[in-house]
Write a protein that holds these residues in place. Structure first.
Motif, PDB file in Angstrom:
ATOM      1  N   ASP A  28      -7.565   6.036  -9.463  1.00  0.00           N
ATOM      2  CA  ASP A  28      -6.945   6.603  -8.266  1.00  0.00           C
ATOM      3  C   ASP A  28      -7.656   6.128  -7.009  1.00  0.00           C
ATOM      4  OD1 ASP A  28      -4.966   8.032  -9.554  1.00  0.00           O
ATOM      5  OD2 ASP A  28      -6.069   9.936  -9.533  1.00  0.00           O
ATOM      6  N   VAL A  29      -6.868   5.948  -5.949  1.00  0.00           N
ATOM      7  CA  VAL A  29      -7.394   5.568  -4.644  1.00  0.00           C
ATOM      8  C   VAL A  29      -6.919   6.601  -3.634  1.00  0.00           C
ATOM      9  CG1 VAL A  29      -7.401   3.826  -2.822  1.00  0.00           C
ATOM     10  CG2 VAL A  29      -7.376   3.116  -5.227  1.00  0.00           C
ATOM     11  N   VAL A  30      -7.871   7.237  -2.954  1.00  0.00           N
ATOM     12  CA  VAL A  30      -7.570   8.209  -1.909  1.00  0.00           C
ATOM     13  C   VAL A  30      -8.125   7.639  -0.606  1.00  0.00           C
ATOM     14  CG1 VAL A  30      -7.837  10.574  -1.098  1.00  0.00           C
ATOM     15  CG2 VAL A  30      -7.718  10.099  -3.566  1.00  0.00           C
ATOM     16  N   LEU A  31      -7.221   7.350   0.328  1.00  0.00           N
ATOM     17  CA  LEU A  31      -7.598   6.766   1.614  1.00  0.00           C
ATOM     18  C   LEU A  31      -7.717   7.882   2.642  1.00  0.00           C
ATOM     19  CD1 LEU A  31      -5.161   3.712   1.587  1.00  0.00           C
ATOM     20  CD2 LEU A  31      -7.514   3.845   0.712  1.00  0.00           C
ATOM     21  N   LEU A  32      -8.837   7.921   3.360  1.00  0.00           N
ATOM     22  CA  LEU A  32      -9.129   8.965   4.332  1.00  0.00           C
ATOM     23  C   LEU A  32      -9.248   8.338   5.721  1.00  0.00           C
ATOM     24  CD1 LEU A  32     -11.867  10.715   2.169  1.00  0.00           C
ATOM     25  CD2 LEU A  32      -9.454  11.358   2.356  1.00  0.00           C
ATOM     26  N   LEU A  96     -15.464  -2.910  -5.384  1.00  0.00           N
ATOM     27  CA  LEU A  96     -14.559  -1.765  -5.479  1.00  0.00           C
ATOM     28  C   LEU A  96     -13.486  -1.959  -6.545  1.00  0.00           C
ATOM     29  CD1 LEU A  96     -14.066  -0.665  -1.769  1.00  0.00           C
ATOM     30  CD2 LEU A  96     -15.475   0.386  -3.531  1.00  0.00           C
ATOM     31  N   ASP A  97     -13.017  -3.187  -6.737  1.00  0.00           N
ATOM     32  CA  ASP A  97     -12.024  -3.439  -7.788  1.00  0.00           C
ATOM     33  C   ASP A  97     -12.579  -3.082  -9.156  1.00  0.00           C
ATOM     34  OD1 ASP A  97     -10.003  -4.261  -6.139  1.00  0.00           O
ATOM     35  OD2 ASP A  97     -10.350  -6.405  -6.436  1.00  0.00           O
ATOM     36  N   ASP A  98     -13.821  -3.447  -9.405  1.00  0.00           N
ATOM     37  CA  ASP A  98     -14.444  -3.135 -10.689  1.00  0.00           C
ATOM     38  C   ASP A  98     -14.584  -1.631 -10.891  1.00  0.00           C
ATOM     39  OD1 ASP A  98     -14.675  -5.832 -11.241  1.00  0.00           O
ATOM     40  OD2 ASP A  98     -16.724  -5.963 -10.454  1.00  0.00           O
ATOM     41  N   ALA A  99     -14.857  -0.916  -9.806  1.00  0.00           N
ATOM     42  CA  ALA A  99     -15.042   0.530  -9.894  1.00  0.00           C
ATOM     43  C   ALA A  99     -13.774   1.235 -10.362  1.00  0.00           C
ATOM     44  CB  ALA A  99     -15.476   1.085  -8.546  1.00  0.00           C
ATOM     45  N   ARG A 119      -3.853  -0.265  -4.026  1.00  0.00           N
ATOM     46  CA  ARG A 119      -2.664  -0.097  -4.859  1.00  0.00           C
ATOM     47  C   ARG A 119      -2.420   1.384  -5.121  1.00  0.00           C
ATOM     48  NH1 ARG A 119      -6.321  -1.448  -9.455  1.00  0.00           N
ATOM     49  NH2 ARG A 119      -6.061   0.294 -10.885  1.00  0.00           N
ATOM     50  N   ASP A 120      -1.203   1.809  -4.917  1.00  0.00           N
ATOM     51  CA  ASP A 120      -0.751   3.180  -5.171  1.00  0.00           C
ATOM     52  C   ASP A 120      -1.677   4.255  -4.600  1.00  0.00           C
ATOM     53  OD1 ASP A 120       1.548   2.357  -6.591  1.00  0.00           O
ATOM     54  OD2 ASP A 120       0.325   2.027  -8.381  1.00  0.00           O
TER      55      ASP A 120
END
Length: 151
Positions: A28-32, A96-99, A119-120
């Motif tokens: 999951d990616v949460v953008l703040l 960050l991609d690896d994370a 992504r998403d």
């Protein structure tokens, strides 16, 4: 899916972050987004507390990345602050991609790099509300539909 809500203070912002923790999963990616002092780090602290972090979560402003791993939290999380990033190429060095393979990302200042990198995402934008407190505008990608709708 998108919406807007009012957050009266830092405690309300952290409580909203806690409400995200139960549905957060690896990848999951949460953008703040938001200006300085608008509640991005308070929200991230709420998420981390909801994931079981017992201590204080420092702001990653100077470190850029602050990782949290098991057993400190129930889900590995990387809290990133991209304020000092000047070029999208620097993200590759950060890994960050690896994370995303085993962690969730909480990313402050995502607008410092092209939006196509994420992504998403669940995108949260914090702003000062006219009558005090903060307003939160959120945009959820298809991956977030039916998982989290703030109230």
């Amino acid at each position: 899916m998108s919406g807007e809500l009012f957050l009266a203070d830092a405690a309300a912002t952290e409580a909203l972050g806690r409400s995200l923790a139960p549905v957060l999963r690896a990848g999951d990616v949460v953008l703040l987004s938001g200006r300085l002092g608008m509640g991005k780090t308070s929200f991230a602290r709420g998420v981390l507390a909801g994931l079981g972090l017992a201590g204080e979560a420092p702001s990653p402003t100077f470190a850029i990345l602050q990782p949290y791993a098991l057993p400190e939290v129930r889900l590995p999380v990387v809290h990133a602050d991209l304020y000092r990033i000047e070029d999208a190429g620097e993200l590759e060095e950060l890994g960050l991609d690896d994370a995303l393979y085993d962690s969730a990302l909480l990313v402050e200042w995502p607008e410092r790099v092209p939006a196509s990198i994420w992504r998403d995402p669940l995108h949260l934008t914090f702003a000062r509300a006219p009558a005090g407190g903060r307003s939160l505008t959120w945009h959820a990608s298809a991956a977030w539909e039916r998982r989290w709708a703030p109230r």
